[in-house]
Write a protein that holds these residues in place. Structure first.
Motif, PDB file in Angstrom:
ATOM      1  N   SER A  36       0.803  -1.230   0.000  1.00 12.70           N
ATOM      2  CA  SER A  36       0.000   0.000   0.000  1.00 12.70           C
ATOM      3  C   SER A  36       0.833   1.275   0.000  1.00 12.70           C
ATOM      4  O   SER A  36       0.368   2.318  -0.459  1.00 12.70           O
ATOM      5  N   GLU A  37       2.085   1.201   0.495  1.00 13.61           N
ATOM      6  CA  GLU A  37       2.896   2.419   0.589  1.00 13.61           C
ATOM      7  C   GLU A  37       4.068   2.470  -0.384  1.00 13.61           C
ATOM      8  O   GLU A  37       4.734   3.483  -0.499  1.00 13.61           O
ATOM      9  N   PHE A  38       4.314   1.369  -1.093  1.00 19.24           N
ATOM     10  CA  PHE A  38       5.296   1.354  -2.182  1.00 19.24           C
ATOM     11  C   PHE A  38       4.625   0.795  -3.442  1.00 19.24           C
ATOM     12  O   PHE A  38       5.124  -0.147  -4.062  1.00 19.24           O
ATOM     13  N   PRO A  39       3.492   1.360  -3.845  1.00 19.69           N
ATOM     14  CA  PRO A  39       2.697   0.767  -4.933  1.00 19.69           C
ATOM     15  C   PRO A  39       3.391   0.781  -6.287  1.00 19.69           C
ATOM     16  O   PRO A  39       3.111  -0.085  -7.132  1.00 19.69           O
ATOM     17  N   LYS A 105       1.589  21.113  -1.370  1.00 21.05           N
ATOM     18  CA  LYS A 105       0.430  20.264  -1.609  1.00 21.05           C
ATOM     19  C   LYS A 105       0.487  19.059  -0.681  1.00 21.05           C
ATOM     20  O   LYS A 105       1.557  18.491  -0.444  1.00 21.05           O
ATOM     21  N   PRO A 106      -0.669  18.628  -0.162  1.00 14.74           N
ATOM     22  CA  PRO A 106      -0.679  17.470   0.739  1.00 14.74           C
ATOM     23  C   PRO A 106      -0.202  16.184   0.075  1.00 14.74           C
ATOM     24  O   PRO A 106       0.327  15.302   0.737  1.00 14.74           O
ATOM     25  N   PHE A 107      -0.387  16.098  -1.246  1.00 14.09           N
ATOM     26  CA  PHE A 107       0.001  14.878  -1.946  1.00 14.09           C
ATOM     27  C   PHE A 107       0.605  15.227  -3.299  1.00 14.09           C
ATOM     28  O   PHE A 107       0.093  16.068  -4.032  1.00 14.09           O
ATOM     29  N   SER A 108       1.717  14.560  -3.609  1.00 11.22           N
ATOM     30  CA  SER A 108       2.386  14.770  -4.886  1.00 11.22           C
ATOM     31  C   SER A 108       2.745  13.418  -5.494  1.00 11.22           C
ATOM     32  O   SER A 108       3.403  12.592  -4.833  1.00 11.22           O
ATOM     33  N   PHE A 109       2.333  13.198  -6.721  1.00  8.61           N
ATOM     34  CA  PHE A 109       2.659  11.946  -7.409  1.00  8.61           C
ATOM     35  C   PHE A 109       4.166  11.791  -7.549  1.00  8.61           C
ATOM     36  O   PHE A 109       4.709  10.688  -7.424  1.00  8.61           O
ATOM     37  N   LEU A 110       4.865  12.898  -7.792  1.00 10.11           N
ATOM     38  CA  LEU A 110       6.315  12.838  -7.989  1.00 10.11           C
ATOM     39  C   LEU A 110       7.047  12.367  -6.738  1.00 10.11           C
ATOM     40  O   LEU A 110       8.099  11.736  -6.811  1.00 10.11           O
ATOM     41  N   LYS A 111       6.493  12.662  -5.546  1.00 10.15           N
ATOM     42  CA  LYS A 111       7.139  12.245  -4.305  1.00 10.15           C
ATOM     43  C   LYS A 111       7.172  10.735  -4.154  1.00 10.15           C
ATOM     44  O   LYS A 111       7.980  10.203  -3.393  1.00 10.15           O
ATOM     45  N   LEU A 112       6.285  10.043  -4.850  1.00 10.48           N
ATOM     46  CA  LEU A 112       6.278   8.583  -4.783  1.00 10.48           C
ATOM     47  C   LEU A 112       7.586   8.004  -5.304  1.00 10.48           C
ATOM     48  O   LEU A 112       7.955   6.881  -4.970  1.00 10.48           O
ATOM     49  N   PHE A 113       8.284   8.783  -6.131  1.00 10.01           N
ATOM     50  CA  PHE A 113       9.556   8.340  -6.705  1.00 10.01           C
ATOM     51  C   PHE A 113      10.758   8.772  -5.858  1.00 10.01           C
ATOM     52  O   PHE A 113      11.903   8.491  -6.208  1.00 10.01           O
ATOM     53  N   THR A 114      10.490   9.470  -4.736  1.00  8.40           N
ATOM     54  CA  THR A 114      11.565  10.049  -3.931  1.00  8.40           C
ATOM     55  C   THR A 114      11.878   9.164  -2.732  1.00  8.40           C
ATOM     56  O   THR A 114      10.978   8.629  -2.087  1.00  8.40           O
ATOM     57  N   ASN A 352       6.932   9.078   2.102  1.00  9.41           N
ATOM     58  CA  ASN A 352       6.601   9.555   0.762  1.00  9.41           C
ATOM     59  C   ASN A 352       5.602   8.650   0.051  1.00  9.41           C
ATOM     60  O   ASN A 352       5.336   8.828  -1.128  1.00  9.41           O
ATOM     61  N   GLY A 353       5.065   7.665   0.766  1.00 15.10           N
ATOM     62  CA  GLY A 353       4.010   6.832   0.209  1.00 15.10           C
ATOM     63  C   GLY A 353       2.684   7.566   0.237  1.00 15.10           C
ATOM     64  O   GLY A 353       2.591   8.683   0.768  1.00 15.10           O
TER      65      GLY A 353
END
Length: 372
Positions: A36-39, A105-114, A352-353
């Motif tokens: 769920s946190e590293f999708p 922003k509370p959520f960023s798609f790019l942060k998923l890669f960080t 960052n998930g």
């Protein structure tokens, strides 16, 4: 080749179900945290399998259907996090009747890669009481700064101050001192000794506030799981001077109810965990269960509270947080409940998930708001 591919896709589909259903066993709970946190990892794996051997006709249609369904489920935490983020600032402002001038922003798609350890603030280990230590992450801004006291989880019998350090570094980089404390563990040491250790940590930080650059008018308690029970109870009963609020990550707020509705033994023997911490069964020591239930001490003077819990938590039921939310509402206490439908216990392992980003956002805003 087609059979192997289909089998792997079926396995991934079964794993993807952990994004919507509660894990039925301990190791599946651990898998649920990762899923769920590293999708992105699982989305990529499924995508590669779909592309691989695309020219093979055997089981092609079945493979495509199963693979696409798995990807949809793996993507679902990202989509749900984004949807929550669209109203998160507004809901938070309404709960505290405050203004929010931040641009983040509370959520960023790019942060998923960080990487979650991109910010790494060095800490110093300090002895605060007898042989108990705390890890101090100094604020990366000059002058006297607020201090967040972190109480680790671990079923009251394990874990230490090194647990989940990424948020500590993040908050220190934002200008907050963070003191992650160790406390005496069960079964050798039982309640309320851990609570006394929190009290000693406060006393130490006050005594050394000058050299540690701590603003003693701005303390915040933060706890996870068992540590959240300790943090909530300390916040609600000790009346610490300068304590501005408490942050509860998936903590057991009602020990009496928790004993009556235990977790599945395939995941954790929660009754045995509570018995080791409190010194017996509920029938044997009912007063200790009541005295260790933060919900019992909520009143109109209770400090502001931030509650964060996932609906798929199989170790500490989210009903604890719902009951606490209701009790705080009844007493007019300023608070906010971040409810994450897909998240399980320990979801903030990756800040960052999908869940980690949202929880980090509200933690920072909460501290910034109450420490003014």
């Amino acid at each position: 080749m087609g059979t192997i591919k289909l089998s792997l896709l079926i396995l991934l589909l079964l794993v993807s179900l952990l994004t919507i259903f509660k894990a039925p066993a301990y190791y599946l709970w651990l898998a649920a945290v990762v899923v769920s946190e590293f999708p992105l990892i699982f989305i990529c794996l499924t995508g590669v399998l779909l592309i691989t051997g695309f020219w093979i006709q055997k089981y092609q249609l079945a493979s495509v259907i199963i693979g696409v369904l798995a990807i949809v489920l793996f993507v679902s935490p990202i989509i749900r996090a984004y949807l929550i983020s669209t109203t998160l600032k507004q809901n938070f402002k309404a709960a505290f009747e405050s203004k929010d001038t931040t641009q983040d922003k509370p959520f960023s798609f790019l942060k998923l890669f960080t990487s979650s350890n991109k910010t790494n603030v060095s800490y110093q280990s300090l002895t605060y009481s007898d042989d108990l230590t705390l890890d101090l992450y100094p604020a990366q801004l000059t002058g006297k700064r607020p201090c967040v006291i972190v109480v680790h989880g671990g079923s009251w019998s394990s874990g230490d101050s090194k647990q989940l350090p990424e948020l500590n570094s993040y908050l220190a980089a934002k200008g907050y001192n963070v003191a992650s404390i160790n406390y005496r563990l069960a079964p050798k040491y039982q309640a309320p000794l851990a609570l006394e250790d929190v009290k000693q940590a406060f006393a130490y930080l006050r005594r050394n506030a000058e050299k540690l650059n701590i603003d003693t008018n701005n303390f915040v308690l933060l706890g996870r799981s068992a540590g959240a029970q300790i943090a909530l109870l300390a916040a609600y009963t000790q009346h610490q001077q300068g304590l501005k609020g408490v942050i509860d990550f998936y903590g057991p707020a009602d020990m009496v109810w928790g004993y009556s509705a235990p977790a599945s033994k395939l995941v954790m023997n929660s009754r045995a965990v509570m018995e080791r911490y409190l010194g017996g069964t509920y029938k044997a020591v009912p007063d200790k269960y009541a005295a260790s239930s933060p919900i019992e001490f909520v009143n109109k003077q209770t400090p502001p509270t931030l509650i964060i819990h996932g609906d798929n938590d199989v170790l500490v039921s989210p009903i604890h947080s719902r009951k606490l939310d209701e009790k705080l509402q009844q007493n007019g206490v300023k608070h906010f409940y971040l409810d994450l439908p897909w998240a399980t216990h320990g979801f903030d392992y990756n800040i960052n998930g999908p869940g980690g980003q949202l929880s980090t956002c509200v933690v920072e805003r909460f501290i910034d708001l109450i420490c003014q």
